[in-house]
Structures are given as structure tokens and as C-alpha cells.
Design an enzyme around this catalytic site. Structure first.
Site: not given
Length: 806
Positions: A673, A746, A780
Site C-alpha cells: 500500500s 482491490d 487490498h
């Protein structure tokens, strides 16, 4: 030996090139067996302690879900991801067994009567601790179940299917016998079908109205999505007692959440209303907030809330009018809420930002104004009739205030007890502990005389975290340390089970002892082990781990946890190929940025996608390396984001080289991330790494133009900052091999899969050595066993080729 290495590099390069440039199908691959065994290690059971502190429930956790589980049909509506077969959230984690013991870990009783292949979630104790309700998810619906604690027997409570789309599916009444729940309406009809041919364009329009919002995923897109949202989100409020007697409450509707009053006479209901928005999630749709009685009749309209898509810019922005509406936990039926005194705009200078109001049942009087807050309201801990603690916070300065006030006093003043920087972990006083009152509500825990309260804290210090228990004297405002975790153990307090006898449940571990639960007698300084949980990571015991400390070039202290392979001896084996794993964090103070986080005495335990597993393959791993981004006074942290990233990385590598464990020519950097964003920036602006692995990142900040992370300026406020922070801008400068991994589905705000796809296109277009891996069905984070194992295979292929064997 050199010839063998060169041959290996050539073979791997040819394999990767063929698989990528030819777009040949690549099945899921497996990493070495050591990593497979650790990914497949049995998960430690979760624990839940009853409100009366007499019983512990252990919930078995199955292994990782399969790719087939993730591949189930999924709807993406209003910011939610819905399983249309179960009418609940998709991608959930479940328990698969329940075992009960008494508080000392004795009298173990496996729960009988559970369904075959149980998928348990949302476990909730009754206030008297005699029952526990939970949800069981089948292949095509969600069921409400009841567990009799004394009999250790579970049974399905109702034939109605539960609507758990919004998450707030059921709640116990304070009478200990009744549960309010949201059911799927019995006659809702067939699922709406998308027209084969559109009956018109999708049009959005804005005429002079400012509606600046951050990027969100899974928004509604057309009228058909609206119909689907209504279909799956509409629910019927119902009550059922533990004997199975049911009753409907009012009319069905799109109910976001409901809260029972402590005396169980009223229900606060939030209903989502049309018109819906296509740019914000359902939580910002128009809403009607009302109080109804147990027959479903409205007794008070709290507020009608318009769509919230035009809030002022910046952290601390909020809507005007009543917000954060709920019940006082220490009163039978008293509503409270806060209202902004600054128009909800953080840019406006104001002596006070918010004010608290009360309204007592039957809700016919005028609301009573109460305490005002200097900063933005952030929560209340209720104590007793004349005592509560209100919290406030301001993001820009990181200032946090906690104050005592009298809820019964109109326009009450506040007695500030803590006024501090939320970044200052060393001086964090901890969190006041709670107990259950006669309504089954969580309220502040006092000693028998009502003069003292108790704080649990993380205990951050230059030596690492040392959790503590403090006693707070209400009259003097002084704290007394009752206990502190001592080396070589890391022990965290979990629950005070007897305040008068000084008995506390703690969780204890050390470098060579995996975590278990204990009862600590604070008065007699005795410790009794109450659980004997299995160690799922026995294979990691042989790894060497230590917390290391070093300094950045500007003097800011940094730290991280270093893992070395089993049996490694630097005198014999020499410097190792190394992986640096980090996640940047913004600070407004250099002193706070340099504070130590973590503990040198924790047991090595890892998640299925942890970089620590690479230590089993001959790598040194610096995990959770400090990567502070500091902006003091008028300077914003991101004004020097890139420069500080490079300084952090150089300091870490210099320390590892100085220790003799790292070969400076063989270091890879990786992160997830915002850590992936960091990785790409480091490769674009330095030449200190041999390779990079970026997982699920965002690389072009013009695609998040109204802010990201702790950046509250917009692209138009600070265009140079946005451009300079975007590695996409500097794709032509990246010559270090970069592996990009991203979940194809995601759902994290800002990290659209397109971010990796477009960044890969830019890298490829400039001739970079790069590889893009899109993991099907993953969000994610990566959940499926197949995805986790393949990710490790990709990781190893990449760093073996470009780091270890370069």
C-alpha cells in the site's frame, strides 16, 4: 560457482521474459516447503471473555480461505461488497468451533449442536453472561444462533434469514432474554434484472455547488445499481426471545444501524433515504434518524440528514447539525449528540469547535446544552450519573484532550485531565478501563469507593513497549503505577476481572515463549497460566531476531526488527542479501518521530504474507523499519517526502552494513500500500537498492486529487508536491528491477488496480526491468491460500534473480 550463478540468472530471466512478454498462462506456483508449512500453520484460537468474567470462549480459526471462496459472486454497491447468495458482506473471516472454559482455563467444554462445517461470526454475550448469540453463514443465507453457556449447547434461534449487509445485524436487550435483529423481508420479490439495453445515459450534474471528496471504490453507477442496493439493503427489524417468540417492529426499510436504549424501551434507527449519490459511499447518503418504540411507532424525529458530499476541505471537517447521535450508557433512555460550532469547517477560527446536547425520554422537552470542546469531539466514556470523560482531537496539530465533566449540569464546564500530542507515545497515559453496568452497557470502572479509575497503557519507552497498569486518583488527578511489564517478557493487560482483589488477565510472551493468557494477582505478585495454546510457528524459533537502533543523518533516532536465518554466523557466512520492509508515517514533531515502537521481547509470529518468511530462505529481513516523514511548525511533512524516504533508507542500510550482516550491493526494498508507494519512490530517486517489490500501491497522485494518507491539501493547492511525490512522474528514471503485485479486485480507497497497470505501462515504455502480477479475486490484502503462496513464489523468484544471485 560463478558459472552456475550466471546460468541460474539466465534461466530465471528467460523464464520471466517468456511468461510475461508472451502472455502465456501461468498457473499458481508454490514457494519452498518451509514457507508452505508456515503459511499453512494452524491459526491460534480467538478468545472472548464473558461480561461477568467467569467464562472464556475459544473460537477456532480455520486456515486461509481458498480461491474458490473468494471467487463467489460479489456485488459492489455504495462502497460495500455484498455476497448476493447470503445477503451479507463478502470476503468474511469465520470461526469453525467454540470451546468454553472457566476463567482459570479449567472445566473445558466443547460446544455441541453446532451446524456441520460451521462458519461463525458476530459473537455477542448476553449482559448476564448466560447466553451468547452468533451468526452462522451457510451457502445461501445467514442464520441467528444461540449458545446456552451452562449447557455448552448451541441451536438455531429463528427460521428468518438475517440481513447482515450493513453489518449491524443483531443486538441484545438489557432484559437478557430478547434480541433485536434485521431480517430479510419475507416478500421482497425477485432480484432486479439489468435491462439488456440501456434506457438512457447515466448523467451526473453539478451547478456551482462544491462537492470535493476523496476517491472511493465500489460506488453506485446507475439506476440498476440503485435498485440492487435497495433490494439487498432493505431489512425488517424484529425481536425474538431466547424461547423463539418473534415479533416485527415497524416497516421494512434500508436500515443502516439501530441502537436499543439501555432500558430497552426505545430504538434509535438510522434509515438511508433517496436520492442516492454516485460519488460517495452509502454512509454519506441522505438519512433519517428517528427514535421508535418497541412496536415500531415513531416517538421522536432526531434529524433528516441530506447527502454529505460537500463537506469543507481538510481533516476535522464535518457536517452541520446533529451528529454522533446515540444513547447515554449510564441512563435509562437519554439521547446525546454533538453539533459543530464552527460550521463544520476546520479553516474557520473558533474558540470552541463542538457542543454536546442531551435529550431525556419521552423527548418532548428542549435539548439541554452541555459541555463545549475546544477541538473536534472524538468520543465519550460514561461513568456514573454525574461523571463522564469527553475526548477531543485536532488532526493538524495531533493535539488530544480528555476532560471530566458532569452530564447533569447544563452548559457544563470541563476539567482537563490529559492535554497532549497523540504522536507522543512515551507520554501516552493509556486508556481507562470499563465494566458492564445494570443495563449491560460498557461504563468506566471505579474502585469500590468510587475514587479511583484504572488505565491500561502500551508503555512505549526508549527500551521498547512496556505495557502497564495505572491507578488514577480522581480527586488529585495523580496516577500510581500498579504494574509494568518486565524484561525478558512482553506482557499486556487484557481485562481486570476483580478490581477489589487486584486480579487481571494478561497475555504473556517472550523471544522463545509463544503467547498465552495468565491471571496476574497484583497484590500478591503472583502469576497463574490459564491457557496452553499451541505454537503455530515452532519453525521460526530458530530465527534470530533483535530490535536494532540507529540514527538518520539529521539525528532522528530510528529502529526496526532484524531477522536472520537459523544458524547464521556472520564470521563464517559473511554479509547476507537483505530485504528492507517499511511503511512511511507522517509526524508533526521530530521528537515523536524518533520514539521507539515495538518490543524486543515479542515472540516471532507472522501472517501468511509476511516478509519475515524470507528469512527461512537465506535473507536478512529488516521488518517494520522506521520511516518517519516529519514536518514541523509551518512545514508540511510531504514537502520533503522523497528526501526523507531516501535518508531513512540510507540510515537503515548503513546500520546493517556496519553490523556486518548485509551486503550493500544486495539489498531489496518492499512494502504494501503506502509502503509500495515508498518502494517505487526509492527506486525512482536513489540507486541504493538492487531490486524492489511493490504490493498494492498507488503511484500517480493526480488520481487522488483531493488528498491521501495524512495529506489534506488538494492537487490544486500543492501541484508540485503531488507531482514530485508521484513515482509515475519519474518512471523514466527507474532502472532498478521492480516487481509490481496487486489484487485485481482491490477495494481500498486510492489504490485502484489501474494504479499498478498504468505504472507498469510507463515502466515498460521506458525499457525498465519490471513485472506486473495481478492476483485474481483479491482485494487490498491477499486472503486466498493460492494467492499467498504464489506471492511468495513471485517474491523469491524476483529477489533470488536480482538480489541474492546478482
Amino acid at each position: 560457482m560463478l558459472q552456475i550463478k550466471n546460468t541460474l540468472i539466465l534461466a530465471m530471466t528467460v523464464f520471466i521474459s517468456i511468461a510475461l512478454s508472451g502472455q502465456e498462462p501461468l498457473g499458481y506456483q508454490l514457494p519452498p516447503q518451509e514457507i508452505i508449512d508456515l503459511v499453512d500453520a494452524p491459526a491460534t484460537p480467538s478468545t472472548s471473555i464473558s461480561p461477568d468474567n467467569s467464562t472464556i470462549a475459544f473460537i477456532g480459526n480455520p486456515g486461509l480461505p481458498s480461491l474458490e471462496d473468494l471467487a463467489r459472486e460479489e456485488l459492489r454497491l455504495g462502497g460495500m461488497r455484498i455476497d448476493p447468495l447470503t445477503n451479507g458482506p463478502s470476503r468474511r473471516s469465520f470461526g469453525n468451533s467454540i470451546t468454553l472454559t472457566d476463567i482459570r482455563g479449567e472445566n473445558e467444554r466443547p460446544v455441541s449442536g453446532l451446524p456441520q462445517s460451521p462458519r461463525i461470526s458476530n459473537m455477542s454475550w448476553s449482559p448476564d453472561s448466560r447466553h451468547m448469540a452468533f451468526l452462522h453463514t451457510t451457502e445461501n443465507n445467514i442464520e441467528l444462533w444461540l449458545l446456552d453457556i451452562e449447557k455448552a449447547q448451541a441451536s438455531k434461534l429463528t427460521e428468518h434469514s438475517i440481513n447482515s449487509v450493513m453489518g449491524n445485524a443483531f443486538s441484545w436487550s438489557s432484559d437478557n432474554h430478547t434480541i433485536v435483529f434485521t431480517a430479510i423481508p419475507e416478500y421482497r420479490g425477485e432480484v432486479p434484472e439489468r435491462p439488456r439495453v440501456a434506457d438512457g445515459p447515466v448523467v451526473q450534474e453539478n451547478i456551482g455547488r462544491r462537492a470535493a471528496v476523496r476517491t472511493f471504490q465500489d460506488m453506485l453507477g446507475d439506476r440498476y445499481d440503485e435498485e440492487l442496493f435497495d433490494y439487498y439493503a432493505t431489512s425488517q427489524l424484529m425481536t425474538i426471545d431466547i424461547n423463539g417468540n418473534e415479533q416485527k417492529i415497524g416497516e421494512a426499510g434500508v436500515i443502516w444501524y439501530f441502537n436499543l436504549s439501555p432500558d430497552a424501551q426505545y430504538i434509535l434507527v438510522n434509515r438511508i433515504e433517496r436520492p442516492y449519490s454516485y460519488i460517495v459511499p452509502f454512509s454519506r447518503f441522505p438519512q433519517t434518524l428517528e427514535v421508535i418504540n418497541m412496536q415500531g411507532e415513531r416517538v421522536y424525529l432526531v434529524k433528516e440528514v441530506p447527502v454529505s458530499d460537500n463537506l469543507p476541505q481538510g481533516f476535522g471537517a464535518t457536517r452541520e447539525g446533529r451528529r454522533s447521535v446515540t444513547w447515554r450508557k449510564d441512563a435509562p433512555a437519554t439521547l446525546f449528540w454533538v453539533e459543530a460550532l464552527d460550521g463544520g469547517d476546520p479553516a474557520i477560527e473558533a474558540e470552541f469547535r463542538d457542543q454536546l446536547y442531551f435529550l431525556v425520554a419521552p423527548f418532548t422537552a428542549q435539548p439541554t446544552p452541555s459541555v463545549k470542546t475546544e477541538l473536534r469531539y472524538s468520543g465519550i466514556m460514561w461513568g456514573k450519573d454525574d461523571f463522564a470523560i469527553i475526548s477531543e482531537f485536532w488532526m493538524r496539530t495531533r493535539r488530544s484532550i480528555a476532560s471530566i465533566f458532569n452530564p447533569n449540569e447544563a452548559n457544563a464546564g470541563r476539567n482537563i485531565i490529559f492535554d497532549r500530542s497523540a504522536e507522543d507515545r512515551y507520554n501516552d497515559p493509556g486508556r481507562f478501563q470499563t465494566t458492564r453496568n445494570e443495563y449491560g452497557q460498557s461504563v468506566l470502572l471505579f474502585d469500590r469507593r468510587g475514587r479511583n479509575m484504572y488505565l491500561f497503557g502500551q508503555g512505549a519507552s526508549p527500551e521498547g513497549n512496556r505495557p502497564f497498569i495505572d491507578e488514577y486518583d480522581i480527586r488529585s488527578g495523580q496516577t500510581t503505577r500498579l504494574w509494568r511489564s518486565e524484561a525478558p517478557y512482553y506482557e499486556t493487560p487484557v481485562e481486570i476481572i476483580d478490581v477489589n482483589r487486584g486480579l487481571v488477565i494478561t497475555r504473556r510472551e517472550s523471544n522463545d515463549m509463544h503467547p498465552n493468557f495468565y491471571i496476574r494477582d497484583l497484590r500478591r505478585d503472583r502469576l497463574t497460566q490459564i491457557t496452553h495454546l499451541p505454537d503455530p510457528f515452532e519453525a521460526l524459533k530458530e530465527l534470530h531476531s533483535e530490535m536494532i537502533h540507529y540514527e538518520r543523518s539529521d539525528g532522528i533516532p530510528l529502529n526496526g526488527t532484524l531477522y536472520l536465518p537459523a544458524g547464521y554466523n556472520k564470521e563464517i557466512d559473511g554479509p547476507l542479501p537483505t530485504l528492507l520492509w517499511a511503511y512511511p508515517r507522517e509526524f508533526r514533531s521530530a521528537d515523536a518521530a524518533g520514539q521507539v515502537s515495538g518490543s524486543p521481547y515479542t515472540y516471532t509470529r507472522v501472517g501468511a504474507t509476511s516478509p519475515v518468511l524470507l528469512a527461512t530462505q537465506g535473507y536478512a529481513v529488516l521488518n517494520n523499519a522506521s520511516f518517519p516523514i516529519v514536518g514541523e511548525d509551518d512545514e508540511e511533512p510531504n514537502d520533503t517526502f522523497v528526501e526523507q524516504l531516501v535518508a531513512n533508507a540510507e540510515a537503515a542500510i548503513n546500520k546493517l552494513v556496519e553490523m556486518g550482516v548485509t551486503d550493500p550491493e544486495r539489498v531489496a526494498v518492499s512494502g504494501h500500500s503506502y509502503g509500495a508507494f515508498m518502494t517505487a519512490n526509492l527506486l525512482a530517486h536513489s540507486d541504493i537498492f538492487a531490486a524492489g517489490i511493490a504490493r498494492s500501491g498507488a503511484y500517480n497522485r493526480s488520481l487522488t486529487p483531493f488528498g491521501f494518507q495524512a495529506e489534506e491539501r488538494t492537487y490544486w493547492d500543492a501541484p508540485d508536491v503531488y507531482r514530485h511525490m508521484s513515482p509515475f512522474t519519474y518512471a523514466h528514471q527507474i532502472t532498478t528491477p521492480l516487481l509490481l503485485i496487486h489484487g485485481a479486485d482491490d477495494n481500498n480507497s486510492g489504490t485502484f488496480p489501474m494504479q499498478s497497470e498504468r505504472f507498469y505501462d510507463a515502466l515498460r515504455g521506458h525499457g525498465a526491468t519490471t513485472r506486473l502480477v495481478m492476483l485474481p479475486h483479491e482485494g487490498h490484502g491477499y486472503q486466498a491460500r493460492e494467492s499467498a503462496l504464489h506471492m511468495h513464489w513471485e517474491w523469491l523468484q524476483w529477489i533470488d534473480t536480482y538480489v541474492k544471485n546478482r
